[in-house]
Design a protein around this motif. Sequence first.
Motif, PDB file in Angstrom:
ATOM      1  N   CYS A  47      -7.364  48.563  -4.125  1.00  0.00           N
ATOM      2  CA  CYS A  47      -6.007  48.078  -5.784  1.00  0.00           C
ATOM      3  C   CYS A  47      -5.885  46.723  -5.405  1.00  0.00           C
ATOM      4  O   CYS A  47      -5.845  46.549  -4.618  1.00  0.00           O
ATOM      5  CB  CYS A  47      -5.288  48.835  -6.035  1.00  0.00           C
ATOM      6  SG  CYS A  47      -3.667  49.311  -4.971  1.00  0.00           S
ATOM      7  N   VAL A  48      -5.024  46.140  -6.220  1.00  0.00           N
ATOM      8  CA  VAL A  48      -4.806  44.971  -6.218  1.00  0.00           C
ATOM      9  C   VAL A  48      -3.142  44.507  -6.072  1.00  0.00           C
ATOM     10  O   VAL A  48      -2.435  45.159  -7.453  1.00  0.00           O
ATOM     11  CB  VAL A  48      -5.725  43.457  -7.277  1.00  0.00           C
ATOM     12  CG1 VAL A  48      -4.943  41.973  -7.109  1.00  0.00           C
ATOM     13  CG2 VAL A  48      -6.612  43.988  -7.204  1.00  0.00           C
ATOM     14  N   ASP A  49      -2.306  43.867  -5.480  1.00  0.00           N
ATOM     15  CA  ASP A  49      -1.261  43.532  -6.036  1.00  0.00           C
ATOM     16  C   ASP A  49      -1.234  42.751  -7.142  1.00  0.00           C
ATOM     17  O   ASP A  49      -1.044  41.446  -6.326  1.00  0.00           O
ATOM     18  CB  ASP A  49      -0.454  42.995  -4.760  1.00  0.00           C
ATOM     19  CG  ASP A  49       0.680  43.157  -4.227  1.00  0.00           C
ATOM     20  OD1 ASP A  49       1.706  43.472  -5.026  1.00  0.00           O
ATOM     21  OD2 ASP A  49       1.941  43.009  -2.809  1.00  0.00           O
ATOM     22  N   ARG A  50      -0.005  42.483  -7.819  1.00  0.00           N
ATOM     23  CA  ARG A  50       0.217  42.056  -8.621  1.00  0.00           C
ATOM     24  C   ARG A  50       1.899  41.784  -9.405  1.00  0.00           C
ATOM     25  O   ARG A  50       1.929  41.485  -9.904  1.00  0.00           O
ATOM     26  CB  ARG A  50      -1.029  42.401  -9.927  1.00  0.00           C
ATOM     27  CG  ARG A  50      -1.877  42.114  -9.632  1.00  0.00           C
ATOM     28  CD  ARG A  50      -2.917  41.789 -11.555  1.00  0.00           C
ATOM     29  NE  ARG A  50      -4.494  41.764 -11.200  1.00  0.00           N
ATOM     30  CZ  ARG A  50      -5.210  42.828 -11.240  1.00  0.00           C
ATOM     31  NH1 ARG A  50      -4.311  43.973 -11.369  1.00  0.00           N
ATOM     32  NH2 ARG A  50      -6.199  42.268 -11.633  1.00  0.00           N
ATOM     33  N   THR A  51       2.642  41.982  -7.920  1.00  0.00           N
ATOM     34  CA  THR A  51       4.097  42.138  -8.533  1.00  0.00           C
ATOM     35  C   THR A  51       4.078  40.969  -8.370  1.00  0.00           C
ATOM     36  O   THR A  51       5.402  40.636  -9.114  1.00  0.00           O
ATOM     37  CB  THR A  51       4.597  43.209  -7.017  1.00  0.00           C
ATOM     38  OG1 THR A  51       3.800  41.921  -5.943  1.00  0.00           O
ATOM     39  CG2 THR A  51       4.175  44.638  -6.923  1.00  0.00           C
ATOM     40  N   GLU A  52       3.433  40.063  -7.691  1.00  0.00           N
ATOM     41  CA  GLU A  52       4.520  37.902  -8.080  1.00  0.00           C
ATOM     42  C   GLU A  52       3.091  37.102  -8.571  1.00  0.00           C
ATOM     43  O   GLU A  52       3.305  36.300  -8.950  1.00  0.00           O
ATOM     44  CB  GLU A  52       3.710  37.581  -6.782  1.00  0.00           C
ATOM     45  CG  GLU A  52       4.722  38.778  -5.076  1.00  0.00           C
ATOM     46  CD  GLU A  52       6.146  38.721  -5.787  1.00  0.00           C
ATOM     47  OE1 GLU A  52       6.707  37.633  -6.267  1.00  0.00           O
ATOM     48  OE2 GLU A  52       7.004  39.462  -4.723  1.00  0.00           O
ATOM     49  N   GLU A  53       3.136  38.338  -9.655  1.00  0.00           N
ATOM     50  CA  GLU A  53       1.727  37.492 -10.500  1.00  0.00           C
ATOM     51  C   GLU A  53       1.629  38.025 -11.959  1.00  0.00           C
ATOM     52  O   GLU A  53       2.127  39.193 -12.237  1.00  0.00           O
ATOM     53  CB  GLU A  53       0.222  37.346  -9.854  1.00  0.00           C
ATOM     54  CG  GLU A  53      -0.432  38.250 -10.111  1.00  0.00           C
ATOM     55  CD  GLU A  53      -1.549  38.411  -9.879  1.00  0.00           C
ATOM     56  OE1 GLU A  53      -2.828  38.133 -10.330  1.00  0.00           O
ATOM     57  OE2 GLU A  53      -2.091  38.379  -8.743  1.00  0.00           O
ATOM     58  N   PHE A  54       1.525  36.952 -12.918  1.00  0.00           N
ATOM     59  CA  PHE A  54       1.557  38.071 -14.516  1.00  0.00           C
ATOM     60  C   PHE A  54       0.010  38.687 -14.859  1.00  0.00           C
ATOM     61  O   PHE A  54      -1.100  37.837 -14.523  1.00  0.00           O
ATOM     62  CB  PHE A  54       2.518  37.253 -15.544  1.00  0.00           C
ATOM     63  CG  PHE A  54       1.468  36.921 -16.956  1.00  0.00           C
ATOM     64  CD1 PHE A  54       2.849  37.589 -17.658  1.00  0.00           C
ATOM     65  CD2 PHE A  54       0.397  36.236 -17.701  1.00  0.00           C
ATOM     66  CE1 PHE A  54       2.228  37.713 -18.579  1.00  0.00           C
ATOM     67  CE2 PHE A  54       0.755  37.221 -18.606  1.00  0.00           C
ATOM     68  CZ  PHE A  54       1.474  38.436 -20.007  1.00  0.00           C
ATOM     69  N   TRP A  55       0.339  39.293 -15.047  1.00  0.00           N
ATOM     70  CA  TRP A  55      -1.019  40.094 -15.734  1.00  0.00           C
ATOM     71  C   TRP A  55      -0.633  41.116 -17.330  1.00  0.00           C
ATOM     72  O   TRP A  55       0.266  41.455 -17.064  1.00  0.00           O
ATOM     73  CB  TRP A  55      -1.333  41.196 -14.395  1.00  0.00           C
ATOM     74  CG  TRP A  55      -0.544  42.275 -14.306  1.00  0.00           C
ATOM     75  CD1 TRP A  55       0.849  42.025 -13.555  1.00  0.00           C
ATOM     76  CD2 TRP A  55      -0.775  43.130 -14.162  1.00  0.00           C
ATOM     77  NE1 TRP A  55       1.455  43.047 -13.690  1.00  0.00           N
ATOM     78  CE2 TRP A  55       0.374  44.158 -13.377  1.00  0.00           C
ATOM     79  CE3 TRP A  55      -1.946  44.549 -14.668  1.00  0.00           C
ATOM     80  CZ2 TRP A  55       0.389  45.571 -13.980  1.00  0.00           C
ATOM     81  CZ3 TRP A  55      -1.220  45.848 -14.809  1.00  0.00           C
ATOM     82  CH2 TRP A  55      -0.535  46.579 -14.693  1.00  0.00           C
ATOM     83  N   PHE A  56      -2.030  41.358 -17.332  1.00  0.00           N
ATOM     84  CA  PHE A  56      -2.219  42.405 -18.574  1.00  0.00           C
ATOM     85  C   PHE A  56      -2.163  43.541 -18.554  1.00  0.00           C
ATOM     86  O   PHE A  56      -2.865  43.391 -17.449  1.00  0.00           O
ATOM     87  CB  PHE A  56      -2.958  41.950 -19.621  1.00  0.00           C
ATOM     88  CG  PHE A  56      -2.568  40.345 -20.601  1.00  0.00           C
ATOM     89  CD1 PHE A  56      -1.572  40.236 -20.999  1.00  0.00           C
ATOM     90  CD2 PHE A  56      -3.103  39.211 -19.545  1.00  0.00           C
ATOM     91  CE1 PHE A  56      -0.724  39.125 -22.192  1.00  0.00           C
ATOM     92  CE2 PHE A  56      -2.999  37.971 -20.875  1.00  0.00           C
ATOM     93  CZ  PHE A  56      -1.958  38.028 -21.221  1.00  0.00           C
ATOM     94  N   ASN A  57      -1.857  44.369 -18.842  1.00  0.00           N
ATOM     95  CA  ASN A  57      -2.224  46.223 -19.102  1.00  0.00           C
ATOM     96  C   ASN A  57      -3.219  46.406 -20.649  1.00  0.00           C
ATOM     97  O   ASN A  57      -2.510  46.230 -21.081  1.00  0.00           O
ATOM     98  CB  ASN A  57      -1.385  46.996 -18.161  1.00  0.00           C
ATOM     99  CG  ASN A  57      -1.707  48.562 -18.094  1.00  0.00           C
ATOM    100  OD1 ASN A  57      -2.632  49.085 -17.887  1.00  0.00           O
ATOM    101  ND2 ASN A  57      -0.894  49.385 -19.039  1.00  0.00           N
ATOM    102  N   ILE A  58      -4.237  46.434 -20.068  1.00  0.00           N
ATOM    103  CA  ILE A  58      -5.434  46.732 -21.695  1.00  0.00           C
ATOM    104  C   ILE A  58      -5.485  47.944 -21.622  1.00  0.00           C
ATOM    105  O   ILE A  58      -6.416  48.353 -20.819  1.00  0.00           O
ATOM    106  CB  ILE A  58      -5.611  45.826 -22.503  1.00  0.00           C
ATOM    107  CG1 ILE A  58      -5.516  44.612 -22.054  1.00  0.00           C
ATOM    108  CG2 ILE A  58      -6.699  45.963 -23.694  1.00  0.00           C
ATOM    109  CD1 ILE A  58      -6.400  43.171 -22.301  1.00  0.00           C
ATOM    110  N   TRP A  59      -5.554  48.539 -22.519  1.00  0.00           N
ATOM    111  CA  TRP A  59      -6.232  50.086 -22.801  1.00  0.00           C
ATOM    112  C   TRP A  59      -5.746  50.563 -24.114  1.00  0.00           C
ATOM    113  O   TRP A  59      -5.699  49.883 -25.290  1.00  0.00           O
ATOM    114  CB  TRP A  59      -5.291  51.174 -22.273  1.00  0.00           C
ATOM    115  CG  TRP A  59      -3.497  51.949 -22.656  1.00  0.00           C
ATOM    116  CD1 TRP A  59      -3.227  53.037 -23.699  1.00  0.00           C
ATOM    117  CD2 TRP A  59      -2.493  51.242 -22.624  1.00  0.00           C
ATOM    118  NE1 TRP A  59      -2.671  52.892 -23.868  1.00  0.00           N
ATOM    119  CE2 TRP A  59      -1.748  52.310 -23.126  1.00  0.00           C
ATOM    120  CE3 TRP A  59      -2.338  50.076 -22.059  1.00  0.00           C
ATOM    121  CZ2 TRP A  59      -0.351  51.398 -23.758  1.00  0.00           C
ATOM    122  CZ3 TRP A  59      -0.572  49.608 -21.925  1.00  0.00           C
ATOM    123  CH2 TRP A  59       0.285  50.791 -22.815  1.00  0.00           C
TER     124      TRP A  59
END
Length: 682
Positions: free
Chosen positions: A88-100
């Motif tokens: 998994c990738v740590d994205r706690t400090e970056e903006f990201w999209f969750n698409i489903w």
Amino acid sequence: MTAAQEVPQDPTAPSPIDRELDRIRQRREGRRQFFRGTFDDWTLLFGLIAGVVFFGGVMLMSSGYIAADSVVVDGALSKTPLDTGEQCVDRTEEFWFNIWASNDEIFVQTHNAPERGTVLVISLVVSGENPMTSIFKGGLGDIRSQLLLDDELADGTYTVNVTLFASDSAVDLSPVASQEDFDEEEASLFPVKVKVVSVEVHTETTGGPFSQVKEKEAEIIDTESRSCWTTEGLGKWGWRLMGAEWGGGRETAMLWGGSAGIPAWWLAFVSLGMSIFFLCVQYPLMHRLYHRDDADLLTTPQMRRLIERTIRRVSEDLRFDVDFDEMKLQDRPISIDVYLPYSTTGKTIATPIDVRTEITKYLLEEYAVFGEMRPLQLKVVCTDSVTSGDDLTSLDSNFMAWGSSRIPLAEDYSGFFSEMSAFGKLEVAGQESLARWFRKHDLVGFGTAIMADEEAVFVRVIYRPVQRFAYFLFKPSYKDLQDDLEKQLSSDLAPHLRGRSLVVSARNEKSTLADRAIAGRVEQGVKEYTGEAMVAKMGGIAGALLQNPFMGDILSSVEYVAHKNQGRIDRYGYWGLIVFVWIPFMASGVLVGAMLGLVARMPFERVLAACMIGGTAASLTWAYTARGIIEFMERYQAEVFVPILLAIAVALTWLKVRDNKIRRREELFRDSMAFFAGASKS
């Protein structure tokens, strides 16, 4: 015949069987200390500590008070063999999209968006062409929106462009909901992040042959690595998985968690935590409730003698006669059935229901001492008509004046009238005392009788509480009130007793046999099989936790499944028990396996080890194959059946438990009814 030879002619003289029963009683009463330092006691203590750590840990994780946004645990374990999927990738400090996608909708959720005015734009396009559909949604910070597919959209592969725009100010842009609104604000917006994913669209046909419906189904194809789960997210899913496993079994929880992308190590951890807690807590309690050493098991002659001794004691108290040669006993693995004919005497105050109640109560008390947890079914038949009903008026005339039947005919009737006068004073004093007792306990009388002879004074009372909702709110038991009435009458009638004993019978007009017999668990007949079976009430923590109606139904069903599968364990032993717990048979698991080991009389340590190994193997097997099952179904476009399979699994589990309960009660009461019918004819 053996039992008859060992029992002496004098029923009051001790026999070899009596001495054996007394030795068993002495052994068992000497082991009533709750914590004895045995292996099962330490297992129970370990289970309680493990439960506090497991459930307390999940509660802290889900509360969000401690490291709510941390992904250290999932990030670290995703690099180990415990996580068979991608890292998994740590994205706690970056903006990201969750698409489903779900059915014909595509969902987008932003995470860690800037705390300014934002606009989310979702566009569905064909490669190299203009957007076919666009959705605009404004807000402040993180936004969630969805794109609904058009029913006329052709099957194929499309591209979804997702863009988040932000403004320079913290102005809420919720009014932005269309292209025109976006154009008005476009000058002050700049793109924060863009993501492009592919989506496969296909048509699914559902419904029956006469009502088929075609629906669009979307599947997101995203090659980006999964984001690490936060501590709070794992905690919340922990409770969901526990509820799913409790309601629909381990398989249901694993498939549900796998379809949601929960890492396999967390699925295994939650399932193992539940298994360890319930096995290490409930199995020692079940062992304490059901297990008896070989030397403490009662043979059929010993059981008959115990029942005879108990009935003889009750018959002396209630003054009725029993011909024990006519008493019938059916001693079987799932119940003890007793058929008892009796006859009244001139001093019998009790009705058949009172006789049955007292015998049942004292037998269950004896069963509790000897650790007998099989249900008792007792049929009491009065062979004469003196007290065939529950009517207080159907009493022998000898009760109405003590000694009157022994007064010889003579011209001088002064003795007779003096005795009648003494009884009249006794009756008046008794009625006054009863009136005060009714007022003290807020009761209303439904029939009273005061009777006497030269040896005893009999008082019989039927009452009912006056208060509303007495079934729930009226606390005193019939025994508490009967003892209080006896104490009061002993004081108030002391001048009139003249050395005679006082016999008091008091019962609630609304009480049931089970209420007065003080049973630990009661089972009622089903369908055409009628009856009432009662189990001895066990004290302590084990009785409180396992003999309530909810757990009683579960344990009786578990016990039934264990009896039905006992042949497998007798044949395959320890390894068969491991396989039984491991392989997902319907209504199998660590608790059923533990009960199976109890029924097969396997040592505690071997049962615990077998259930622990089998339960661990089952949790790991399902945790690390659930995602593969989901992906296999997605590959063949069968993921739509996952919710259906989950619903079917829950329904089948519930139906199986219900079926086991009904079958057990049918078997329990069917054979008993046949036994009682045959005994009454003979």
